[in-house]
Design an enzyme around this catalytic site. Structure first.
Site, mmCIF file in Angstrom:
data_model
loop_
_atom_site.group_PDB
_atom_site.id
_atom_site.type_symbol
_atom_site.label_atom_id
_atom_site.label_comp_id
_atom_site.label_asym_id
_atom_site.label_seq_id
_atom_site.Cartn_x
_atom_site.Cartn_y
_atom_site.Cartn_z
ATOM 1 N N ASP A 275 -6.420 -6.729 3.907
ATOM 2 C CA ASP A 275 -7.522 -6.143 3.148
ATOM 3 C C ASP A 275 -8.414 -7.255 2.607
ATOM 4 O OD1 ASP A 275 -9.070 -4.293 1.738
ATOM 5 O OD2 ASP A 275 -7.766 -4.413 -0.025
ATOM 6 N N ASP B 146 -2.438 -18.014 1.005
ATOM 7 C CA ASP B 146 -3.369 -18.744 0.131
ATOM 8 C C ASP B 146 -3.996 -19.933 0.862
ATOM 9 O OD1 ASP B 146 -0.724 -19.541 0.077
ATOM 10 O OD2 ASP B 146 -0.742 -20.225 -1.992
ATOM 11 N N TYR C 172 0.799 -1.215 0.000
ATOM 12 C CA TYR C 172 0.000 0.000 0.000
ATOM 13 C C TYR C 172 0.839 1.277 0.000
ATOM 14 C CZ TYR C 172 -4.493 -2.206 0.224
ATOM 15 O OH TYR C 172 -5.612 -2.907 -0.092
ATOM 16 N N LYS D 280 3.432 -14.581 3.220
ATOM 17 C CA LYS D 280 3.784 -15.306 1.990
ATOM 18 C C LYS D 280 5.310 -15.362 1.920
ATOM 19 C CE LYS D 280 2.651 -17.234 -2.020
ATOM 20 N NZ LYS D 280 1.722 -18.383 -2.207
HETATM 21 MG MG MG Z 1 -10.922 -3.479 1.534
#
Ligand code: MG
Ligand code: NAI
Length: 345
Positions: A241, A217, A131, A183
């Site tokens: 998110d 995942d 981000y 990850k």
């Molecule tokens: Mg969102």
């Protein structure tokens, strides 16, 4: 402490009713909190379209000043004006107050959904990761967008701060386990630093809070197959998110999803949904998500008994009384739902 009490024990707090259904659901929340004797002394401020109308800014300086003073806000949904170059109010608030932790609990409210008895807490890092969006294109031949590049950034300090928050939050609420989601098998540096820091910090909490880790995942699949194996999840910005919407889906969607943005300088509590212009002013809005956000705010200021009571009466009204707004399959108006809540107190 990040907030202050007046000499009479009241806690000054900023209230932004917001746009669309914002004022309707805020009215419900204020009435319910008052009847619960929640010790908030509201400073009502404008934001969103109301702010634009008043002074050309969806996040007026007076509103920012109020939050600087109270360090505590309950915020209704704000309509993001399209065009005009307005930056997202949420991003501005996150930056202004360094709201590094995004807290998204998911708790089953109405029985008979796809999953029963879900009680999860997701802690998302709110300022770092992909981000930071250091992005650019490289042109090749006549294609200006032939190559797209993005650089993420996670810091040791940022990882410590958010993981500490998750462990302390788990302790405070009597939770059992924190799961680090990453990850690090592929993004060895970017998310490796998060995992490495988390595993190190877990030792401090040994015997008090269990800690394990999952690859993002696999975690997404396991959340759908067996969500009950998780308790508190902590993860980096982008994964958080995605997973926060996933867990909202496990408990029936946005109507009942609260969120908190917490930093060192302030904490801002809100419903996850938007201003719902399609039903604004019709008395149909479900105030549950903003009520649950107020519950998180009560937890935050240490008024856990009132927060617990608030969650209990919401449960009673939805389940025992069967009073629900249309989005939850009922027929109650916002006002009827509010009356039912007040009657349960
Ligand atoms: Mg969102
Ligand atoms: P939305 O969440 O406002 O609405 C999506 C759908 O859910 C609509 O059909 C709406 O009627 C329904 N809905 C949402 N909340 C509800 C509630 N409490 N009770 C009953 N039904 C509810 O999302 P949308 O339509 O994409 O966005 C509308 C506006 O809200 C936009 O201007 C957007 O920028 C803004 N927004 C603001 C947010 C915030 O301030 N945190 C978050 C998301 C959107």
């Amino acid at each position: 402490m990040m907030f202050e009490r007046n000499s009479d024990g009241m806690i000054p707090a900023t209230l932004i009713p917001g746009d669309g259904i914002g004022p309707e659901i805020t009215q419900c929340v204020v009435a319910v909190l008052a009847k619960l004797d929640a010790p908030f002394d509201w400073d009502v401020q404008q934001g969103g379209l109301a702010g634009v109308a008043a002074g050309g800014d969806p996040l007026p300086e007076a509103t920012l000043n109020s939050i600087r003073r109270t360090k505590l806000a309950l915020k209704g949904p704000l309509t993001t004006p399209v065009g005009g170059g307005f930056r997202s109010v949420n991003v501005r608030l996150r930056e202004e107050f360094h709201l590094y932790a995004n807290l998204r609990p998911a708790h089953s409210l109405v029985p008979g959904g796809r999953f029963e008895n879900i009680d999860l807490i997701l802690v998302r890092e709110n300022l770092e990761g992909l981000y930071v969006a250091f992005e650019h294109y490289i042109a090749v031949g006549d294609d200006p967008h032939a190559v797209a590049i993005s650089t993420g950034m996670n810091t040791r300090d940022g990882a410590k701060r958010i993981i500490r928050f998750a462990f302390e939050h788990a302790l405070k609420l009597g939770r059992k386990k924190v799961t680090l989601v990453h990850k690090a098998n592929v993004l060895k540096a970017l998310t490796g630093v998060f995992l490495e820091t988390g595993r190190e910090m877990a030792k401090e909490y040994e015997g008090r809070i269990e800690c394990d880790d999952r690859i993002i995942d696999a975690c997404a699949m396991q959340l759908v197959l067996n969500p009950w194996q998780f308790d508190v999840i902590v993860t980096t910005n982008l994964f958080g998110d995605i997973l926060s919407d996933l867990i909202a889906g496990l408990v029936g969607g946005l109507g009942a999803a609260p969120g908190a943005n917490i930093g060192e300088k302030a904490a801002i509590f809100e419903a996850v949904h938007g201003s719902a212009p399609d039903i604004a002013g019709k008395g149909l809005a479900n105030p549950t998500a903003l009520l649950l956000a107020a519950g998180l705010m009560l937890d935050h200021v240490g008024e856990v008994a009132i927060a617990t009571k608030l969650r209990h009466i919401i449960d009673m009204v939805l389940t025992t009384d069967g009073v629900r707004t249309r989005d939850l399959g009922g027929t109650a108006s916002t006002q009827e739902f509010t009356t039912a809540l007040l009657a349960r107190i």
